[in-house]
Structure formats: structure tokens, C-alpha cells
Design a protein around this motif. Structure first.
Motif, PDB file in Angstrom:
ATOM      1  N   GLY A  30       0.831  -1.210   0.000  1.00  0.00           N
ATOM      2  CA  GLY A  30       0.000   0.000   0.000  1.00  0.00           C
ATOM      3  C   GLY A  30       0.860   1.252   0.000  1.00  0.00           C
ATOM      4  N   THR A  31       0.587   2.158   0.922  1.00  0.00           N
ATOM      5  CA  THR A  31       1.350   3.416   0.977  1.00  0.00           C
ATOM      6  C   THR A  31       2.692   3.241   1.673  1.00  0.00           C
ATOM      7  N   GLY A  32       2.959   2.068   2.202  1.00  0.00           N
ATOM      8  CA  GLY A  32       4.268   1.788   2.793  1.00  0.00           C
ATOM      9  C   GLY A  32       4.400   2.082   4.282  1.00  0.00           C
ATOM     10  N   ALA A  33       3.293   2.414   4.939  1.00  0.00           N
ATOM     11  CA  ALA A  33       3.393   2.728   6.382  1.00  0.00           C
ATOM     12  C   ALA A  33       3.861   1.492   7.166  1.00  0.00           C
ATOM     13  N   ASP A  34       3.283   0.348   6.852  1.00  0.00           N
ATOM     14  CA  ASP A  34       3.700  -0.874   7.556  1.00  0.00           C
ATOM     15  C   ASP A  34       5.108  -1.303   7.124  1.00  0.00           C
ATOM     16  N   THR A  35       5.421  -1.091   5.855  1.00  0.00           N
ATOM     17  CA  THR A  35       6.761  -1.455   5.371  1.00  0.00           C
ATOM     18  C   THR A  35       7.819  -0.660   6.145  1.00  0.00           C
ATOM     19  N   PHE A  51       5.215  -6.788  -0.938  1.00  0.00           N
ATOM     20  CA  PHE A  51       4.451  -7.165  -2.131  1.00  0.00           C
ATOM     21  C   PHE A  51       3.283  -6.212  -2.348  1.00  0.00           C
ATOM     22  N   ASP A  52       3.075  -5.815  -3.596  1.00  0.00           N
ATOM     23  CA  ASP A  52       1.818  -5.157  -3.979  1.00  0.00           C
ATOM     24  C   ASP A  52       1.646  -5.334  -5.483  1.00  0.00           C
ATOM     25  N   ILE A  53       0.385  -5.354  -5.904  1.00  0.00           N
ATOM     26  CA  ILE A  53       0.128  -5.560  -7.346  1.00  0.00           C
ATOM     27  C   ILE A  53      -0.027  -4.238  -8.083  1.00  0.00           C
ATOM     28  N   GLN A  54       0.028  -3.097  -7.360  1.00  0.00           N
ATOM     29  CA  GLN A  54      -0.176  -1.799  -8.014  1.00  0.00           C
ATOM     30  C   GLN A  54       1.114  -0.979  -8.024  1.00  0.00           C
ATOM     31  N   PRO A  55       1.590  -0.585  -9.221  1.00  0.00           N
ATOM     32  CA  PRO A  55       2.779   0.262  -9.284  1.00  0.00           C
ATOM     33  C   PRO A  55       2.625   1.541  -8.447  1.00  0.00           C
ATOM     34  N   HIS A  84       4.349  -7.842  -7.329  1.00  0.00           N
ATOM     35  CA  HIS A  84       3.880  -9.217  -7.459  1.00  0.00           C
ATOM     36  C   HIS A  84       2.728  -9.410  -6.492  1.00  0.00           C
ATOM     37  N   SER A  85       1.881 -10.333  -6.811  1.00  0.00           N
ATOM     38  CA  SER A  85       0.869 -10.734  -5.837  1.00  0.00           C
ATOM     39  C   SER A  85       1.545 -11.467  -4.673  1.00  0.00           C
ATOM     40  N   HIS A  86       1.011 -11.251  -3.494  1.00  0.00           N
ATOM     41  CA  HIS A  86       1.533 -12.002  -2.345  1.00  0.00           C
ATOM     42  C   HIS A  86       1.277 -13.508  -2.505  1.00  0.00           C
ATOM     43  N   ALA A  87       0.389 -13.871  -3.437  1.00  0.00           N
ATOM     44  CA  ALA A  87       0.145 -15.301  -3.688  1.00  0.00           C
ATOM     45  C   ALA A  87       1.421 -15.993  -4.159  1.00  0.00           C
TER      46      ALA A  87
END
Ligand code: SAM
Length: 201
Positions: A30-35, A51-55, A84-87
Motif C-alpha cells: 500500500g502506501t508503505g506505512a507498515d513497510t 508485495f503489492d500488485i499496483q505500481p 507481485h501478488s503475495h500469492a
């Protein structure tokens, strides 16, 4: 005073288990807060995959990390952000991380940015595959946190699937808990899963 927010609760459980030098994964950047939170907790000797699927999400997160590095250049762990998808977590994270990861965070749903397409959401099938992969990657005593959003379209189905998955884990292998406000059925809530010491997952 009120109870801790679901996000703060997920961070607290994670911070208690992720030390400097540790390894962590943000399954939904997402916005990277957790990252950023994970990169600070793991510190310069640790490591984080995201991981995220949205550039657009990865751009927001990269900018957040860049600004944090400007302020405190040596405070963060190296972070590898993957479009990439977390899958695909099991195949994407290095093999030698298996059984060594202290924390995997999931914050499901849509990208919480003003102009983001809120129809792009995490889906139960991919989420469950990622949760299984995350459990295999955890070290004994490591934790998965998942913030669930039953209040939006599709989120209710995904929350139910994650709840069922966590409830069915054999208790000798992992312990699962839920943190939830009981009077508001649509309020976000957290599921946490701790891998048992000695578990052969
Ligand atoms: C609620 S947001 C995450 C919030 C984020 N943790 C933060 O701190 O801003 C959910 C994110 O999951 C992403 N997402 C959706 N499907 C995904 C998938 N299959 N794999 C990885 N990320 C996915 C969305 O693009 C969105 O950015």
C-alpha cells in the motif's frame, strides 16, 4: 481512554517479536506505512520484502522509505519491494528465509490513497495462498497479523475466509487470536497467528 486501534494492535504484536537484525514481510505494501514500520524494527542488519500488485502503491512506499532514509540513513533495513501478488510469496522470497521470518503483516482491502481505484482489492484465494506461505516462512515464535475489513464489498467474504483458515489451524502448530470490537460488525479487526515453537509446518 478506549482500546488500541487495530493497526496499533497489529504493530504492537509485531514489535514484540521482530528484533533488530530480524526478517519481515509486508504482504500488502500500500502506501508503505507498515513497510517502514517493519524496516525500522528490523534495523540495518535485518531485511524486509514487500508485495503489492499496483505500481502506484510501490511508488508511494518507495517515496516514504526514501524520506525516512534521508532523515536517518542508517536506521532502516534493506527493503525489497516487488510488483507481485503475495500469492507468489513462497516462490519469490529467498529459499533461505524459510523458517527464519519473525513477522508477516497483511493489511487487506484497497489502496488507501486519494485517487486509487478502490475496486482493486485483495481476494480470498490469493490471500489464503499467501497466509499458508507466510506460515511456512515464519520462525517458531514468529507472527502473522492480518487487518481485515468486513465493511466493504468483498471484504466480508475475505474476512470470513481468513477467520476460518486461522480457526482451523492445528493448535499444536500455531495459536490464533482475534482482536475485534463486538458492537460494530463492519468495523475492521485483526487476526494474529503465532507459530508454535517446535512446530513442523
Ligand atoms: C489496505 S492496503 C495496504 C495498506 C498498507 N499496509 C499501508 O501501510 O498503507 C491493501 C493493499 O493491498 C494491495 N493488494 C491487492 N491485492 C494484492 C495481492 N494479491 N498481493 C499484494 N498486494 C495486493 C492493494 O493494491 C493495496 O495497496
Amino acid at each position: 481512554m478506549g482500546f488500541m486501534s487495530v493497526l496499533s494492535f497489529a504493530h504492537k504484536l509485531t514489535a514484540e517479536r521482530l528484533q533488530q537484525g530480524g526478517r519481515a514481510i509486508d504482504a500488502t505494501v500500500g502506501t508503505g506505512a507498515d513497510t517502514l514500520f517493519l524496516a525500522k524494527a528490523a534495523g540495518p542488519r535485518g531485511g524486509v520484502y514487500g508485495f503489492d500488485i499496483q505500481p502506484a502503491a510501490l511508488s508511494l512506499a518507495e517515496e516514504r522509505l526514501r524520506l525516512a532514509r534521508e532523515e536517518a540513513p542508517a536506521a532502516l533495513s534493506p527493503v525489497t519491494l516487488l510488483l507481485h501478488s503475495h500469492a507468489a510469496m513462497a516462490e519469490t522470497v529467498p529459499q533461505d528465509w524459510c523458517g527464519t521470518v519473525s513477522a508477516v503483516m497483511f493489511n487487506l482491502g484497497y489502496l488507501p490513497a486519494g485517487d486509487a481505484d478502490k475496486t482493486i482489492i485483495t481476494e480470498p484465494e490469493g490471500t489464503l495462498a499467501a497466509l499458508e506461505a507466510a506460515l511456512a516462512l515464519l520462525r517458531p515464535g514468529g507472527i502473522i497479523t492480518a487487518v481485515l475489513y468486513p465493511g466493504h464489498d468483498g471484504g466480508d467474504r475475505e474476512a470470513a475466509a481468513v477467520m476460518a483458515w486461522a480457526a482451523e489451524l492445528p493448535s499444536g502448530k500455531a495459536q490464533s487470536i482475534v482482536y475485534r470490537q463486538l458492537q460494530r460488525s463492519t468495523a475492521p479487526y485483526v487476526i494474529a497467528v503465532e507459530k508454535k515453537k517446535g512446530a513442523d509446518l
